[in-house]
Enzyme design. Structure first.
Site, short mmCIF file in Angstrom:
data_model
loop_
_atom_site.label_atom_id
_atom_site.label_comp_id
_atom_site.label_asym_id
_atom_site.label_seq_id
_atom_site.Cartn_x
_atom_site.Cartn_y
_atom_site.Cartn_z
N GLU A 1 -8.82 2.94 -20.28
CA GLU A 1 -8.62 3.40 -18.90
C GLU A 1 -8.40 4.89 -18.85
O GLU A 1 -8.89 5.58 -17.95
CB GLU A 1 -7.42 2.66 -18.28
CG GLU A 1 -7.23 2.93 -16.78
CD GLU A 1 -6.35 4.12 -16.47
OE1 GLU A 1 -6.17 4.42 -15.28
OE2 GLU A 1 -5.85 4.77 -17.41
N GLU A 2 -7.65 5.38 -19.85
CA GLU A 2 -7.26 6.78 -19.85
C GLU A 2 -8.44 7.74 -20.05
O GLU A 2 -8.31 8.94 -19.85
CB GLU A 2 -6.21 7.04 -20.94
CG GLU A 2 -4.90 6.29 -20.76
CD GLU A 2 -4.06 6.83 -19.61
OE1 GLU A 2 -4.52 7.73 -18.90
OE2 GLU A 2 -2.93 6.34 -19.44
#
Length: 495
Positions: free
Chosen positions: A303-304
């Site tokens: 996600e990051e």
């Protein structure tokens, strides 16, 4: 006798054919899930044991983080998979994928003064660019925002409106030598360009204070800037973990998720160990009950680095399969130390960004959870900055909770939630201090109970919930940001 043999044959056939989605042992004797019963199964000690386990995965390796493809995240994925598989209540799989990892560092000097800057991940490298600084207008999202003399210069751009990647690309189109994006809220800014793009130029993030000071100096005269960016790239294999209840209607799937990875800087226990353990705790508690609608849990990877895992998953489903998902709930940072109880603004009443039909009802359900207990709450912008983005782009109703990232808490919010005014919701956001000690136990416990409340409601019945919109494409402009510069609801700092 014949009828008894026929019944036995039917039973044997049912068992032999029930491998996929077969109801778990003891299912008929379990009570139907209710909101109160599922909430009562949520224990703070279980939540804290979970976040401590994630901390141990970070501590066990030299990197001291849980970045996708790294050892800390591999341990996280294996542990989640094994814990959920061991319940016998779910069909569990690891969804393998390969994504480009990037790590970047920046050094910035203006008129002989060193400034604290953070390189955007996926930024092109730069070796000692020395150039005059110019300032873009209107957040630098359009070609007309860039001065006519931008070519060969480093351009200063304020954060907001469009993604960091778009700002860098626009700067590249204007033939800038580099770009500096400064924050539009107090505090430093780190983020991601979201991937490689030939239009991008070397790009770094800067605090609001330093950015405004530079803009003022440019207005007064010529400013020379030296910029260095070191960028590393590596293809990494990684996994989503997807678990669906064996029981329940698999044509009416209630889905929820949380990302399981961290940034490079630290273990990521609030961001987003809190959400990962929150939904895991609910998943384990749910095994005590039967339900009418199937529930699908997801622990997203990467996600990051641009919502990569959730986007990969949604793109793997055709319209028919995705239409079975009646709604998606997202939980990204639910244990912020200086928290505020925030609900995604699904109806658009606060931020004028409305989700697909059904998103408003999700917001109202969470509001009811807090209202029934007399607990204050407020909306948070439905920006597409976390893993729900890929879902709303395909017209899936979505919602969720968020307790805050790098934004500073106001005196008005202190009156509602307590805490400290003038301090970020999470002062360790995307930093090495995001450890177990960073978790607000009251916030993570309350929000995990809120997850249980919503799952019990929808797993039992979708009565009154709007008919699922037709699966298709929906225009969403994610205001990506979750790194110092976004917020995890808000996550991946894209903008």
């Amino acid at each position: 006798m014949k009828s008894q043999l026929l019944s036995l044959a039917v039973a044997v056939t049912t068992i032999s054919q029930g491998v996929v989605g077969q109801e778990p042992f003891g299912w008929p004797f379990k009570p139907m899930v209710t909101q109160d019963d599922l909430q009562n199964k949520i224990k703070l000690k279980d939540i804290m044991a979970g976040v401590e386990k994630l901390q141990s995965f970070s501590d066990a390796h030299p990197e001291k983080n849980r970045v996708f493809g790294g050892n800390g995240h591999k341990d996280t994925v294996e542990w989640i998979y094994n814990e959920i598989k061991a319940t016998g209540y779910y069909d569990v799989k690891k969804q393998e994928q390969v994504h480009l990892w990037s790590h970047a560092e920046a050094a910035l000097n203006a008129n002989g003064k060193d400034l604290k800057a953070s390189a955007m991940s996926y930024s092109p490298p730069a070796s000692k660019i020395m150039a005059e600084l110019v300032v873009a207008k209107n957040n630098g999202c359009n070609a007309t925002d860039y001065p006519a003399n931008t070519q060969g210069k480093i351009v200063l751009v304020e954060r907001g409106v469009c993604s960091f990647g778009e700002k860098s690309a626009q700067a590249g189109d204007a033939k800038a030598a580099g770009a500096i994006v400064y924050n539009n809220v107090p505090g430093s800014l780190a983020g991601t360009l979201g991937g490689l793009d030939k239009r991008h130029v070397p790009t770094a993030g800067l605090s609001q204070e330093d950015g405004k000071n530079l803009a003022t100096l440019v207005a007064s005269g010529k400013i020379d800037v030296t910029m260095n960016v070191i960028s590393l790239f590596e293809n990494r294999t990684t996994w989503n973990v997807i678990a669906e209840t064996k029981g329940g209607d698999h044509n009416n799937v209630i889905m929820l998720g949380a990302h399981s990875d961290s940034v490079d800087a630290g273990p990521g226990i609030n961001d987003n160990g809190s959400g990962s353990i929150g939904i895991m705790t609910v998943a384990k508690a749910l095994t005590n009950f039967k339900l009418n609608n199937a529930v699908r849990f997801a622990w997203w990877t990467a996600e990051e680095f641009g919502l990569l895992g959730s986007t990969f998953y949604v793109n793997s489903l055709d319209d028919r399969e995705l239409h079975k998902v009646k709604l998606y709930l997202n939980f990204d940072m639910i244990g912020s130390p200086n928290f505020a109880n925030q609900i995604y603004d699904g109806d658009g009443s606060a931020y004028n960004m409305t989700g697909p039909a059904g998103s408003a009802e999700i917001e109202y359900l969470f509001e009811k959870f807090f209202d029934d207990q007399g607990i204050p709450h407020q909306p948070t912008a439905f920006t597409g900055r976390s893993d729900y983005s890929a879902f709303i782009k395909r017209n899936v109703p979505a919602g969720g909770l968020f307790t805050g990232a790098e934004v500073v808490k106001t005196p008005e919010q202190v009156k509602l939630f307590g805490g400290e005014a003038g301090v970020a919701y999470d002062k360790n956001y995307h930093r090495k201090g995001d450890t177990v000690a960073n978790i607000n136990k009251g916030a993570i416990f309350l929000n995990t109970r809120a997850i249980a409340y919503a799952i019990a409601e929808y797993a039992r019945s979708l009565k009154g919930f709007p008919t699922r919109p037709k699966t298709g494409k929906r225009d969403v402009n994610p205001q990506y940001s979750k790194m110092p510069g976004g917020g995890c609801g808000h996550h991946t700092v894209f903008m």
